[in-house]
Structure formats: C-alpha cells, structure tokens
Design a protein around this motif. Structure first.
Motif, short mmCIF file in Angstrom:
data_model
loop_
_atom_site.label_atom_id
_atom_site.label_comp_id
_atom_site.label_asym_id
_atom_site.label_seq_id
_atom_site.Cartn_x
_atom_site.Cartn_y
_atom_site.Cartn_z
N SER A 189 -19.36 48.49 -75.90
CA SER A 189 -20.60 49.17 -75.55
C SER A 189 -21.50 48.23 -74.77
N GLY A 190 -22.53 48.81 -74.14
CA GLY A 190 -23.46 48.01 -73.37
C GLY A 190 -23.28 48.23 -71.88
N ARG A 191 -23.51 47.17 -71.11
CA ARG A 191 -23.43 47.24 -69.65
C ARG A 191 -21.97 47.21 -69.23
N ILE A 192 -21.41 48.36 -68.94
CA ILE A 192 -19.99 48.45 -68.59
C ILE A 192 -19.84 49.29 -67.32
N PHE A 193 -19.31 48.67 -66.28
CA PHE A 193 -18.94 49.42 -65.07
C PHE A 193 -17.47 49.82 -65.14
N SER A 194 -16.64 48.86 -65.53
CA SER A 194 -15.23 49.17 -65.68
C SER A 194 -14.61 48.19 -66.68
N ILE A 195 -13.51 48.64 -67.30
CA ILE A 195 -12.76 47.80 -68.24
C ILE A 195 -11.34 47.69 -67.74
N ASN A 196 -10.86 46.48 -67.57
CA ASN A 196 -9.47 46.28 -67.17
C ASN A 196 -8.61 46.20 -68.43
N ALA A 197 -7.94 45.10 -68.63
CA ALA A 197 -7.06 44.98 -69.78
C ALA A 197 -7.86 44.87 -71.08
N MET A 198 -7.28 45.38 -72.15
CA MET A 198 -7.81 45.22 -73.50
C MET A 198 -6.69 44.72 -74.37
N GLY A 199 -7.05 44.05 -75.46
CA GLY A 199 -5.98 43.51 -76.27
C GLY A 199 -6.40 43.15 -77.67
N TRP A 200 -5.40 42.80 -78.45
CA TRP A 200 -5.61 42.33 -79.82
C TRP A 200 -4.93 40.97 -80.00
N ILE A 209 -0.27 49.71 -79.58
CA ILE A 209 -1.61 49.60 -79.00
C ILE A 209 -1.85 50.82 -78.11
N SER A 210 -3.07 51.32 -78.14
CA SER A 210 -3.44 52.45 -77.29
C SER A 210 -4.93 52.33 -76.96
N ARG A 211 -5.39 53.14 -76.03
CA ARG A 211 -6.80 53.09 -75.67
C ARG A 211 -7.29 54.46 -75.26
N ASP A 212 -8.57 54.66 -75.44
CA ASP A 212 -9.25 55.86 -74.99
C ASP A 212 -10.29 55.41 -73.98
N ASN A 213 -10.01 55.57 -72.71
CA ASN A 213 -10.90 55.06 -71.67
C ASN A 213 -12.25 55.77 -71.68
N ALA A 214 -12.26 57.03 -72.08
CA ALA A 214 -13.53 57.77 -72.12
C ALA A 214 -14.46 57.21 -73.19
N VAL A 230 -1.25 39.52 -79.99
CA VAL A 230 -0.55 40.58 -80.70
C VAL A 230 -0.07 41.64 -79.70
N ALA A 231 -0.99 42.19 -78.93
CA ALA A 231 -0.64 43.23 -77.97
C ALA A 231 -1.74 43.37 -76.93
N THR A 232 -1.35 43.80 -75.74
CA THR A 232 -2.32 44.08 -74.69
C THR A 232 -1.99 45.41 -74.04
N ILE A 233 -3.01 45.99 -73.39
CA ILE A 233 -2.81 47.25 -72.67
C ILE A 233 -3.70 47.24 -71.44
N THR A 234 -3.11 47.61 -70.30
CA THR A 234 -3.88 47.65 -69.06
C THR A 234 -4.67 48.95 -68.97
N SER A 235 -5.52 49.04 -67.96
CA SER A 235 -6.29 50.27 -67.76
C SER A 235 -5.37 51.44 -67.44
N GLY A 236 -4.19 51.14 -66.91
CA GLY A 236 -3.24 52.19 -66.59
C GLY A 236 -2.30 52.54 -67.72
N GLY A 237 -2.43 51.81 -68.84
CA GLY A 237 -1.63 52.13 -70.00
C GLY A 237 -0.37 51.30 -70.20
N ASN A 238 -0.15 50.31 -69.35
CA ASN A 238 1.00 49.43 -69.56
C ASN A 238 0.74 48.50 -70.74
N THR A 239 1.74 48.35 -71.59
CA THR A 239 1.57 47.59 -72.83
C THR A 239 2.49 46.38 -72.88
#
Length: 121
Positions: free
Chosen positions: A25-36, A69-74, A48-57
């Motif tokens: 949360s906060g000042r976010i224009f875009s998020i690329n990779a996320m991970g644990w 690992i999964s993500r909800d971009n919205a 542990v795991a990573t996921i790109t904005s396009g869903g590659n894990t």
C-alpha cells in the motif's frame, strides 16, 4: 511511502497447510516482481518463491511441489500457499516487492516486517 504488510503465519503440525498474504500500500505506480523469502534461526535469509507481474514463477527446490505463489494485481497482494509443511519450513517469512512509486521513478525493493511460521513435528 510504501508499506508491505504480511499476515497468515502461525503454528501448524507437520503435514498441515498455511496461507500467507502480503499487501502493498501507499505510493504505488507499478509493481514488478514480488516474492517470499524466509530466515530460520542461525541461518541466512533464503529465497522461497518469486512471481513476475506477468505471472511467471520461480521456486526454491526445497519447496517445489508443496508451495504455490500467486498474486492479485488489482489488490497489490502476493500470496504463498504452503502445503505438506515440514518442521524444516519453520522460519520467519518475509515478502518483498519491486515497486515503482511514480511514473519515471526508479524501482525500489521493499520488504515486509516478517511473519513467523512454526511447524511442529
């Protein structure tokens, strides 16, 4: 300012499951990779795991086939579904995200505060 807040850790018996969540949360224009990542007592922090904005894990060999690992971009949220947990999965789990706070700004890596996962035998 950007914040990552994790939830979902706890105590579980071996063979059980947990689902971790991490919301940015906060000042976010875009998020690329996320991970644990995780850090067990006396050990270095490890991927542990990573996921790109396009869903590659990508997964650590030790969790392949057990963790997802999964993500909800919205919702700017990343999840970690952990099944068939083992005592050696006990650690503090940290999420991270590569975030661009404004258009044309540099991308920075942000970290959550960590959530404890304890697996009893």
């Amino acid at each position: 300012q950007v914040q990552l807040v994790e939830s979902g850790g706890g105590l579980v018996q071996a063979g059980g499951s947990l689902r971790l969540s991490c919301a940015a949360s906060g000042r976010i224009f875009s998020i690329n990779a996320m991970g644990w990542y995780r850090q067990a007592p006396g050990k270095q922090r490890e991927l542990v795991a990573t996921i790109t904005s396009g869903g590659n894990t990508n997964y650590a060999d030790s969790v392949k086939g057990r963790f997802t690992i999964s993500r909800d971009n919205a919702k700017n949220t990343v999840y970690l579904q952990m099944n068939s947990l083992k005592p050696e999965d006990t650690a503090i789990y940290y999420c991270n995200a590569d975030i661009q706070p404004y258009a044309l700004y540099a991308i920075n890596r942000y970290w959550g505060q960590g959530t404890q996962v304890t697996v009893s035998s």
